[in-house]
Design a protein around this motif. Structure first.
Motif, PDB file in Angstrom:
ATOM      1  N   PRO A   1       2.185  -2.821  -3.307  1.00 33.03           N
ATOM      2  CA  PRO A   1       1.968  -1.311  -3.163  1.00 33.03           C
ATOM      3  C   PRO A   1       2.734  -0.975  -1.822  1.00 33.03           C
ATOM      4  CG  PRO A   1      -0.053  -2.433  -3.373  1.00 33.03           C
ATOM      5  CD  PRO A   1       0.874  -3.472  -3.384  1.00 33.03           C
ATOM      6  N   LEU A   2       2.779  -1.687  -1.041  1.00 33.28           N
ATOM      7  CA  LEU A   2       3.515  -1.307   0.356  1.00 33.28           C
ATOM      8  C   LEU A   2       4.967  -1.254  -0.180  1.00 33.28           C
ATOM      9  CD1 LEU A   2       3.204  -0.550   3.358  1.00 33.28           C
ATOM     10  CD2 LEU A   2       3.292  -3.002   3.858  1.00 33.28           C
ATOM     11  N   PHE A   3       5.443  -2.219  -0.786  1.00 33.51           N
ATOM     12  CA  PHE A   3       6.918  -1.887  -1.241  1.00 33.51           C
ATOM     13  C   PHE A   3       7.035  -0.713  -1.823  1.00 33.51           C
ATOM     14  CE2 PHE A   3       9.788  -3.214  -4.367  1.00 33.51           C
ATOM     15  CZ  PHE A   3      11.160  -3.574  -3.940  1.00 33.51           C
ATOM     16  N   ASP A   4       6.188  -0.456  -2.691  1.00 30.11           N
ATOM     17  CA  ASP A   4       6.346   0.671  -3.754  1.00 30.11           C
ATOM     18  C   ASP A   4       6.483   2.080  -2.884  1.00 30.11           C
ATOM     19  OD1 ASP A   4       6.586  -0.890  -5.813  1.00 30.11           O
ATOM     20  OD2 ASP A   4       4.427  -0.594  -6.413  1.00 30.11           O
ATOM     21  N   MET A   5       5.534   1.972  -1.644  1.00 32.20           N
ATOM     22  CA  MET A   5       5.415   3.418  -0.954  1.00 32.20           C
ATOM     23  C   MET A   5       6.125   3.242   0.168  1.00 32.20           C
ATOM     24  SD  MET A   5       1.616   2.841   0.444  1.00 32.20           S
ATOM     25  CE  MET A   5       0.869   2.715  -1.009  1.00 32.20           C
ATOM     26  N   HIS A   6       7.401   2.393   0.235  1.00 28.51           N
ATOM     27  CA  HIS A   6       8.031   2.117   1.369  1.00 28.51           C
ATOM     28  C   HIS A   6       8.784   3.622   2.161  1.00 28.51           C
ATOM     29  CE1 HIS A   6      11.785   1.004   3.473  1.00 28.51           C
ATOM     30  NE2 HIS A   6      12.582   1.836   2.931  1.00 28.51           N
ATOM     31  N   ASP A   7       9.351   4.413   1.232  1.00 31.91           N
ATOM     32  CA  ASP A   7       9.842   5.794   1.410  1.00 31.91           C
ATOM     33  C   ASP A   7       8.855   6.550   2.191  1.00 31.91           C
ATOM     34  OD1 ASP A   7      12.115   4.811   0.337  1.00 31.91           O
ATOM     35  OD2 ASP A   7      12.087   5.973  -1.461  1.00 31.91           O
ATOM     36  N   GLN A   8       7.658   6.529   1.712  1.00 31.19           N
ATOM     37  CA  GLN A   8       6.830   7.683   2.623  1.00 31.19           C
ATOM     38  C   GLN A   8       6.370   6.821   3.702  1.00 31.19           C
ATOM     39  OE1 GLN A   8       3.093   7.389   0.421  1.00 31.19           O
ATOM     40  NE2 GLN A   8       2.364   9.188   1.168  1.00 31.19           N
ATOM     41  N   VAL A   9       6.410   5.482   4.185  1.00 30.28           N
ATOM     42  CA  VAL A   9       5.849   4.953   4.977  1.00 30.28           C
ATOM     43  C   VAL A   9       7.162   5.044   6.197  1.00 30.28           C
ATOM     44  CG1 VAL A   9       5.661   2.754   6.252  1.00 30.28           C
ATOM     45  CG2 VAL A   9       4.637   3.212   3.956  1.00 30.28           C
ATOM     46  N   ILE A  10       8.364   5.188   5.742  1.00 32.18           N
ATOM     47  CA  ILE A  10       9.450   5.152   6.653  1.00 32.18           C
ATOM     48  C   ILE A  10       9.473   6.818   7.191  1.00 32.18           C
ATOM     49  CG2 ILE A  10      12.038   5.124   6.781  1.00 32.18           C
ATOM     50  CD1 ILE A  10      10.720   2.465   7.112  1.00 32.18           C
TER      51      ILE A  10
END
Lengths: 482, 786
Positions: B735-744
């Protein structure tokens, strides 16, 4: 990625992880092998047995196998360490295997394979002509009477059945911790038959024979009226009941009478023996010395080893162990009967046992015999450690029976016999003289005696009630003297 | 459940709350601090009739309780259940969720007295509470329906009766796991007739706990199949982003979602408050605890019933002391303010709950112990000292005030952590975002293996039998090698003397832990520390904090799993320094982005605690250090990682040390955002930074040498690893990989909008730790990769 594939890979990692941990543990010498697994949260169930005898062997095999499998995929440095470790492990394993192999000789367990509707199981039976109590067939009838009377005495329930309908049951199981994962792999039933004492054993040679074992057991149990066990109430019977549920069979023992000998045995022998396990009672009370007996805590591991390897050597000891337990149980039943039914000669009993019997009989409402036993203890001269206690309890019984004069004698004796101050006896005497005998002067004597002793010992906090009592008594004396 | 008329007192309060909010807004000193005020207008209830199929006797029972009609979501949920569907009800606090299961369960017991129901609550206190409510209903019905709680507190001699007779057994997953399932043969009546399984507070079953629960339910369902029953599941949850998905993963069966709330909602003000900055350079703000105190007093002084939530036991106790000092001046007002947290005795808790319901207690300071559905009646004001860490639980807390009617207020007071600062400065994020996801990984091998042991203990496995979706033969092959199982005929049997459930705690991955023994007066065990944290919290010479008391660790006995401590009174605490090495075992996915690469996969970690720092309270000065020699810890787990290519790093016009500081700062902020979006606990994920190129160069060097030299080395191509802090992972990495853009993106926003100059604890970490340029470098990296 498919779940199965992923799990497969994870399992490999898991194996490797165990390796790393073992290695770390060995190198740091922080934990021994059996504990190394537990820090990983998975290997801990091997139990305390892993380091003793042949039980460690399967685990050690694992180590070897894991190691060779994992080697190819490990980083170089770890592989080197492993190689070093492996040599060490291999030596140890080979030695253990030799040990076990030395014990093993190829022969079967005896008995006959019986087939039921749900498959086969192994049935063994053995007759004992002679028991330690000199069993004789013609005595059978009185055995029957004894057991029935004992049940009436202990359970308050009249019972009348054939001698052969009384069964002694003991199981051997794969665990003691309860729950549905503990199997009764061996169920032994003892009974008196015209030809002697018969021990039948129902044994599953592997876990898939449990259904057949239970099916045959159901039939056999149906023929019994009375079951006698040792700790069966809390252990053997609930465990068996659970096995029946797991095979969706109805429980055949709903209408039988069950006597658990553990509690009577404790009441009779706790004073003298402390350890009232069947094994110790057998030794101390029946005088049986077992040879080459297998310690009970090893039994599950022996069975697991047998189920995996089919090698019966150690298992024969388990079968023998179970038969001996059942014979001892039967004999112990007779001993208990003789004592509690007053059939034993009092001279045969140790003084502590006699006192144990006295207390137990009082509890069972057998006051007459209880008094008789307790008096006998006094006549014999109870051991100093017991004497005061015997006097006190006997006095209590006498008071309940309203035999006050005897009680007074006993209380007085208590005060004389005890090296320490007997506040209770003193108080009982004071009460007796004040309220029953109305001999206030006498009562004051005991009160004064108590006050003197308490003051001498510096127990001023306990003084108040005695002073209060003395004041009241002096008031009464003053009133009556006018 | 129906609208009440307002009492004059309530009417007066409904006036005063908007007035106090206005006051706060207008007060000069506070003006800067209130970042946002949201007003929620009242909402009318939507009613529906009892479904036709509900027995008249059951309806009358609820009429007697004053419930003539149902809220629409209640009716809908009951209809789905009666239609034979599993259901998950997702509505806010106090919307009458218990009715969704009590109605169908009672209805079927009325129809057939053999019917059984099983209720699961995450805590014993909740179970007790719900038992009471159900019991009162049953009393009212006059029928012989037996309801019992069955947990660790149930007396042994009562258990037999409960097993045989209990129509509804109310328990918790831990007890089901360790006390009921392994003894299922004693529960034949329950398993043969089990029609409904109720799982309340579903949202609490995420991460490790949820992964365990799925497996416990797999075991439950296996046994039900064995006894010939097939229960329906009725689940209730607070608002989370993926209730249907989470329920599906927990039950491994289709579930109908009911989320149209029909309950009325009261008018409410929600105020965001950020304590003022007192030191611009260091980014230090005024203490949020003191600010909470003064805001709460605004309301308490006007006699408004207020609940204050704190995020730790310590802060709870501090606030209680503050309020008592100010408010309880006379004997009459004694016990006007109470604390409420785990560790209080059950009787005391009941007394506080009652006091709140009856209005005898004016204020309560609580931990999340009061977040779940314990009935404390309606309060007027909720104040949160610090952000709870998740949107869902914040709404749960807010729901404690103004449960039905009248006007209520909620105030969130931020502390200086990046998480709090992000939320407080981006209210639109908080109100716009759907709440967090509940994520679980029931097939985590550690967890799965443990439950397969329990399952085969309970009932032999047929060869080829699945456990949930998992094929089991290979795993049993493995367990056979370990000596745990044995195959006979076509079945796997448990072959160990052990009772496997005892070795598995549902609240952690591995149940191995250390006990902390206080030697000050007499030896006394004061707490336990799980294995992974033991080395960093109870190493020798550490200051261990428990219940606000400091203990000096005299000895850590690794073999006996014991730490010996002694009470001390120092002005510092300790922080362990550990060195971590990461090795990528397998990359599951790797995706090049604009100027960076995102990845997730499996990693091998080697961690060693090499020393510790002493840090002074309040000033946070570093006042000393020490070396430690502790064994290395190894772990395989899953991880997300971000690779910053060599070319990008070389473009940064800063000296190497500053580049490293920038990467550290970036990682610090990213971790905070990851916690926010994953809805996980801070300790669930960990951070590591490794260089891609160094390994090749440094290969021959020993680990110790590398540990020493890594500080000086120039990083050429760093990887920022954010990994699952549990062996084998708990499913957070993908999930973290998938939400990478949002996290950055949000990491960039967090750092940009932080008012500090060169970095502070609220963005890239304290200035002293990552260097003066950390904030600037981190922002430049972000600009390059966004």
């Amino acid at each position: 990625m498919a779940l199965t594939e992923r799990l497969h890979r994870q399992l490999e990692t898991h194996r490797k992880n165990r390796e790393l941990l073992m290695q770390a543990a060995n190198e740091l010498s922080l934990v021994d092998q059996s504990q190394a697994g537990s820090s990983f949260g998975s290997g801990s169930q091997a139990g305390p047995l892993t380091e003793t005898g042949p039980q460690g062997v399967p685990e050690r095999f694992d180590l070897l196998r894991d190691r060779s499998e994992a080697q190819g995929r490990l980083p170089r440095s770890i592989a080197l360490d492993l190689a070093r470790l492996r040599t060490r492990q291999q030596l140890r394993s080979e030695n253990s295997i030799k040990e076990v192999a030395g014990e093993e000789s190829e022969s079967d367990l005896g008995g006959e394979i019986r087939t039921t509707a749900v498959g086969p199981f192994l049935y063994l039976s053995e007759f004992y002509q002679q028991s330690h109590l000199e069993y004789a067939p013609e005595a059978g009838v009185s055995f029957q009477r004894w057991v029935c009377s004992l049940i009436k005495l202990l359970l308050g329930k009249p019972i009348d059945c054939e001698l052969s309908q009384i069964g002694f049951i003991d199981t051997e199981t794969t665990g003691l911790s309860g729950g549905t994962g503990a199997y009764a792999f061996l169920v032994g039933i003892g009974s008196w038959q015209p030809a002697g004492f018969l021990v039948e054993q129902f044994f599953m040679r592997d876990f898939d024979e449990e259904g057949a074992l239970l099916s045959a057991l159901e039939e056999r149990l149906g023929q019994l009226q009375v079951l006698i066990t040792f700790n069966g109430k809390c252990f053997d019977l609930p465990l068996l009941a659970s096995r029946f549920v797991l095979h969706r069979r109805s429980w055949p023992l709903n209408h039988n009478t069950h006597l658990d000998l553990l509690h009577p045995a404790r009441r009779l022998w706790k004073l003298r023996l402390r350890d009232c396990s069947l094994g110790n009672l057998e030794k101390q009370v029946l005088g049986v010395e077992r040879e080459n007996d297998i310690p009970g805590h090893l039994i599950p591991q022996v069975y697991f080893h047998y189920a995996r390897s089919g090698k019966p050597a150690a298992l024969r000891a388990v079968l023998q162990h179970n038969r001996q337990d059942i014979r001892s149980l039967a004999e112990l039943t007779l001993v208990v009967s003789r004592i509690l039914l007053g059939l034993a000669s009092e001279d045969d009993l140790a003084t502590e046992d006699l006192f144990g019997a006295a207390r137990y009989l009082e509890l069972l409402g057998q006051r007459q015999r209880s008094l008789q036993f307790a008096e006998e203890v006094l006549v014999r001269g109870a051991p100093p450690s017991l004497k005061v206690q015997v006097l006190g309890e006997l006095a209590e019984i006498c008071r309940s029976a309203r035999n006050y004069s005897r009680a007074v004698t006993l209380w007085r004796e208590m005060i004389n016999a005890a090296p320490t101050f007997q506040a209770e006896a003193c108080e009982n005497l004071a009460i007796h003289y004040e309220h029953r005998a109305k001999d206030f002067t006498r009562a004051v004597e005991f009160v004064d005696y108590a006050i003197r002793l308490l003051e001498g010992q510096g127990h001023t906090e306990k003084l108040d009630r005695w002073l209060h009592r003395r004041a009241r008594l002096q008031h009464k004396i003053a009133r009556t003297s006018y | 459940m129906l609208e009440h008329r307002l009492t004059p007192a309530q009417a007066a309060q409904s006036l005063s709350i908007p007035r106090i909010v206005d006051e706060l807004k207008q007060e000069q000193a506070l003006q800067q601090c209130i970042t946002y005020v949201k007003h929620f207008p009242p909402k009318e209830a939507t009613f529906d009739d009892f479904p036709e199929a509900i027995d008249v006797a059951v309806r009358q029972l609820f009429y007697k309780r004053g419930i003539q009609k149902l809220y629409s979501h209640q009716a809908e949920s009951i209809r789905q259940t009666l239609a034979g569907k599993n259901v998950v009800v997702v509505t806010p606090t106090a919307s009458g969720k218990t009715l969704c299961y009590n109605v169908p369960v009672l209805n079927s017991i009325f129809a057939d007295p053999d019917t059984r129901g099983l209720y699961l609550f995450p805590t014993k206190a909740l179970a007790q509470d719900q038992m009471e409510e159900l019991y009162q209903l049953v009393q009212l019905s006059g029928k012989d329906i037996k309801t019992f709680t069955y947990d660790g507190d149930t007396p042994q001699d009562a258990r037999k009766a409960i097993r045989a007779q209990g129509h509804v057994v109310v328990t918790n997953p831990d007890m089901l796991h360790v006390g009921i399932l392994p003894h299922h043969t004693k529960w034949v009546q329950l398993f043969e007739n089990l029609k409904y399984v109720v799982i309340d507070e579903l949202h609490t079953y995420r991460g490790v706990f949820g992964s365990h629960l799925t497996n416990v339910l797999r075991r439950l369902k296996r046994l039900c199949t064995f006894y010939g029953s097939k229960p329906l599941f009725i689940c209730c949850s607070a608002t989370i982003a993926n209730p249907k998905d989470l329920a599906f993963r927990l039950l491994e069966d289709t579930v109908e979602l009911v989320d149209q709330n029909g309950a009325p909602q009261a008018e409410k003000y929600f105020v965001f408050y950020n304590p003022p900055v007192v030191n611009q350079q260091l980014g230090i703000r005024r203490s949020y605890v003191n600010e909470t105190r003064s805001i709460a007093l605004h309301f308490l002084n006007r006699g408004l019933q207020t609940i204050v939530f704190a995020n730790s036991r310590l802060v709870t106790e501090i606030l209680v002391t503050y309020f008592k000092d100010t408010l309880e001046k006379s004997v009459v007002s004694k016990d006007l303010v109470r604390g409420y947290r785990g560790g209080y005795l059950p009787l005391e808790r009941r007394e506080i709950e009652k006091g709140l319901r009856e209005g005898k207690i004016l204020g309560v300071v609580a931990t999340n112990a009061l977040e779940l559905g314990v009935d404390i009646g309606t309060l007027e004001v909720c104040i949160m000292a610090g952000y709870s860490g998740s949107i869902a639980s914040t709404w749960q807390r807010v729901g404690r005030a103004g449960r039905r009617t009248g006007v209520s207020a909620a105030v969130l007071v931020a502390n200086s952590s990046p998480l709090d600062q992000f939320v407080i400065r981006h209210p639109e994020y908080f109100f716009g975002q759907s709440p967090e996801h509940g994520l679980i990984n029931p097939n985590n091998l550690e967890i799965l293996l443990n439950h397969l042991k329990c399952a085969v203990f309970e009932l032999p496995f047929r060869s080829g039998e699945r456990f949930g979706a998992v094929e089991t033969d290979e795993i049993f092959g493995f367990l056979e090698e370990q000596g745990f199982v044995h195959r006979a005929g076509d079945q796997w049997h448990w072959t160990s003397e052990a009772y496997p459930a005892d070795a598995v705690s549902l609240r952690s991955v591995s149940s191995d832990n250390f006990v902390v023994v206080d030697m000050t007066v007499a030896t006394k065990i004061i707490s336990t520390v799980d294995f992974p944290s033991a080395l960093t919290t109870v190493h020798e010479k550490a200051i261990y904090m428990h219940e606000g008391t400091q203990y000096f660790v005299e000895q850590l006995d690794y073999k006996e799993r014991r730490a010996r401590v002694r009470k001390v009174n120092t002005d510092y605490f300790t922080e362990a320094i550990s060195h971590t090495e990461v090795q990528v075992l397998e990359t599951f996915e790797s995706q090049p982005l604009k100027r960076s690469v995102k990845n997730h996969g499996e990693i091998h970690l080697t961690t060693q605690v090499v020393g510790f720092k002493k840090i002074k309270f309040y000033t946070m000065e570093n006042v000393g250090a020490g070396d430690l020699e502790l064994p290395e810890q190894e772990m395989h787990t899953t991880s997300y990682w971000l690779t910053l290519p060599k070319t990008l790093m070389e473009e940064l016009p800063y000296p190497p040390a500053a580049r490293l500081g920038g990467v550290r700062g970036l990682a610090h902020a990213m971790r905070q955002m990851a916690v926010l979006f994953l809805m996980c606990d801070f300790k669930d994920i960990q951070l590591a930074i490794e260089d891609n190129l160094r390994r090749e160069e440094a290969e021959p060097a020993s680990r110790v040498h590398r540990a020493a030299s890594s500080q000086r080395q120039i990083i050429f191509e760093p990887n920022i690893f954010i990994y699952d802090n549990y062996p084998s992972g708990i499913g957070l990495s993908q999930p973290l990989f998938d939400m990478h853009d949002q996290v950055i993106r949000e990491t960039a926003r967090l750092i940009q909008s932080c008012p500090c100059e060169d970095g502070c604890p609220s963005c890239v970490g304290p200035k002293g730790e990552s260097g003066d340029l950390s904030k600037r470098v981190a922002l430049e990296i972000l600009t390059l990769i966004l």
